[in-house]
Design a protein around this motif. Sequence first.
Motif, short mmCIF file in Angstrom:
data_model
loop_
_atom_site.label_atom_id
_atom_site.label_comp_id
_atom_site.label_asym_id
_atom_site.label_seq_id
_atom_site.Cartn_x
_atom_site.Cartn_y
_atom_site.Cartn_z
N GLY A 114 -22.84 21.52 -32.66
CA GLY A 114 -21.82 21.48 -33.95
C GLY A 114 -20.47 20.93 -33.41
N ARG A 115 -20.02 20.47 -32.12
CA ARG A 115 -18.65 20.12 -31.94
C ARG A 115 -18.52 18.57 -32.47
NH1 ARG A 115 -17.54 20.53 -26.27
NH2 ARG A 115 -19.68 20.24 -25.90
N VAL A 116 -17.44 18.37 -33.16
CA VAL A 116 -17.06 16.83 -33.63
C VAL A 116 -15.99 16.33 -32.71
CG1 VAL A 116 -16.40 15.68 -35.58
CG2 VAL A 116 -17.76 17.80 -35.84
N PHE A 117 -16.32 15.07 -32.42
CA PHE A 117 -15.40 14.32 -31.55
C PHE A 117 -14.93 13.13 -32.28
CE2 PHE A 117 -17.80 16.92 -28.58
CZ PHE A 117 -16.72 17.15 -27.55
N LEU A 118 -13.85 12.66 -32.35
CA LEU A 118 -13.39 11.42 -32.88
C LEU A 118 -13.12 10.60 -31.47
CD1 LEU A 118 -12.74 9.44 -35.14
CD2 LEU A 118 -10.43 10.49 -35.17
N ASP A 119 -13.75 9.32 -31.43
CA ASP A 119 -13.77 8.77 -30.03
C ASP A 119 -14.12 9.50 -29.00
OD1 ASP A 119 -13.13 6.14 -31.46
OD2 ASP A 119 -11.03 6.39 -31.23
N THR A 120 -13.20 10.09 -28.27
CA THR A 120 -13.66 11.05 -27.11
C THR A 120 -13.00 12.39 -27.14
OG1 THR A 120 -11.96 10.06 -25.63
CG2 THR A 120 -14.36 9.14 -25.55
N PHE A 121 -12.25 12.58 -28.18
CA PHE A 121 -11.33 13.72 -28.54
C PHE A 121 -11.93 14.67 -29.48
CE2 PHE A 121 -8.58 9.96 -27.44
CZ PHE A 121 -8.16 10.49 -26.28
N PRO A 122 -12.15 16.07 -28.95
CA PRO A 122 -12.60 16.94 -29.86
C PRO A 122 -11.67 17.24 -31.06
CG PRO A 122 -11.77 18.13 -27.95
CD PRO A 122 -11.72 16.54 -27.81
N MET A 165 -12.79 19.71 -38.69
CA MET A 165 -12.90 18.83 -39.64
C MET A 165 -11.73 18.50 -40.58
SD MET A 165 -15.90 18.19 -40.12
CE MET A 165 -17.58 18.29 -39.46
N THR A 166 -10.62 19.56 -40.51
CA THR A 166 -9.39 19.26 -40.97
C THR A 166 -8.64 17.84 -40.25
OG1 THR A 166 -8.26 20.95 -40.02
CG2 THR A 166 -9.12 21.33 -42.30
N GLU A 167 -8.65 18.16 -38.82
CA GLU A 167 -8.20 17.33 -38.01
C GLU A 167 -8.80 15.71 -38.32
OE1 GLU A 167 -8.51 18.83 -34.14
OE2 GLU A 167 -6.51 19.99 -34.29
N LEU A 168 -9.90 15.92 -38.44
CA LEU A 168 -11.00 14.66 -38.54
C LEU A 168 -10.53 13.81 -39.88
CD1 LEU A 168 -13.24 12.72 -37.57
CD2 LEU A 168 -14.63 14.25 -39.10
N GLU A 169 -10.38 14.59 -40.90
CA GLU A 169 -9.98 13.98 -42.19
C GLU A 169 -8.38 13.43 -42.10
OE1 GLU A 169 -9.52 15.15 -46.82
OE2 GLU A 169 -10.48 16.68 -45.68
N SER A 170 -7.46 14.18 -41.56
CA SER A 170 -6.14 13.79 -41.50
C SER A 170 -6.15 12.56 -40.77
CB SER A 170 -5.20 14.77 -40.97
OG SER A 170 -5.47 15.00 -39.75
N GLN A 171 -6.89 12.46 -39.43
CA GLN A 171 -6.90 11.26 -38.56
C GLN A 171 -7.36 10.02 -39.01
OE1 GLN A 171 -8.01 12.04 -34.52
NE2 GLN A 171 -6.42 13.82 -34.32
N LEU A 172 -8.42 10.32 -39.90
CA LEU A 172 -8.97 9.20 -40.45
C LEU A 172 -8.31 8.54 -41.51
CD1 LEU A 172 -12.71 10.23 -40.65
CD2 LEU A 172 -11.78 8.53 -39.26
N ARG A 173 -7.40 9.46 -42.23
CA ARG A 173 -6.44 9.16 -43.32
C ARG A 173 -5.51 8.37 -42.61
NH1 ARG A 173 -6.75 11.28 -48.48
NH2 ARG A 173 -7.67 13.20 -47.75
N SER A 174 -4.99 8.77 -41.61
CA SER A 174 -3.93 7.96 -41.05
C SER A 174 -4.27 6.71 -40.26
CB SER A 174 -3.32 8.78 -39.69
OG SER A 174 -4.24 8.83 -38.99
N TYR A 175 -5.43 6.40 -40.11
CA TYR A 175 -6.00 5.28 -39.55
C TYR A 175 -6.28 4.30 -40.86
CZ TYR A 175 -7.35 6.92 -35.09
OH TYR A 175 -7.11 7.36 -33.61
N GLN A 176 -6.81 4.98 -42.10
CA GLN A 176 -6.86 4.20 -43.32
C GLN A 176 -5.53 3.62 -43.88
OE1 GLN A 176 -8.79 6.39 -46.57
NE2 GLN A 176 -10.18 4.81 -46.72
N ALA A 177 -4.36 4.46 -43.58
CA ALA A 177 -3.11 3.93 -44.00
C ALA A 177 -2.95 2.68 -43.19
CB ALA A 177 -2.25 5.03 -43.84
N VAL A 178 -3.08 2.54 -41.91
CA VAL A 178 -2.79 1.40 -41.18
C VAL A 178 -3.74 0.30 -41.45
CG1 VAL A 178 -2.71 0.37 -38.90
CG2 VAL A 178 -1.60 2.74 -39.37
N THR A 179 -5.22 0.40 -41.45
CA THR A 179 -6.11 -0.49 -41.84
C THR A 179 -7.09 -0.06 -42.80
OG1 THR A 179 -6.08 -1.01 -39.37
CG2 THR A 179 -7.63 -2.06 -40.62
#
Length: 135
Positions: free
Chosen positions: A66-74, A77-91
């Motif tokens: 059940g662990r979640v990784f964005l690219d290779t970093f653990p 769920m709240t960190e995943l949402e905030s990082q995806l939101r910041s990527y979406q602001a750029v692209t």
Amino acid sequence: MKVQTNKPYDDINITPMLDLAYVLLVIFIIMTTASVQGIKISVPKASAAQSLAKPTTKAISITNDGRVFLDTFPVTMTELESQLRSYQAVTPEFPVVIKGDRTAQYGRIMEVLDICAKLQITQLGLVSERQAPAQ
């Protein structure tokens, strides 16, 4: 019958030397034409505008425990949402692929899909292995 062993050679075999000369000639021709393929011009520098390159794909991996990784970093769920939101602001239209372990908790995968739907990520893919054809 007398065999003479100290006889000097009367001719020189120039075939290997000609082969080498032809190879060098071909290399010279190729290198010369490769360096003269266009007119040299001084192009202007681009502004700080967004580049036309394709955005990099973000990979979300979910392990069997059940662990979640964005690219290779653990991430949580709240960190995943905030990082995806910041990527979406750029692209705004960046692609995301989800790699879930075959024994992963289905609920965790649904949470990740819900976050992607909440952020309106439209370029979404699920990674799977190709199954060998039946014989």
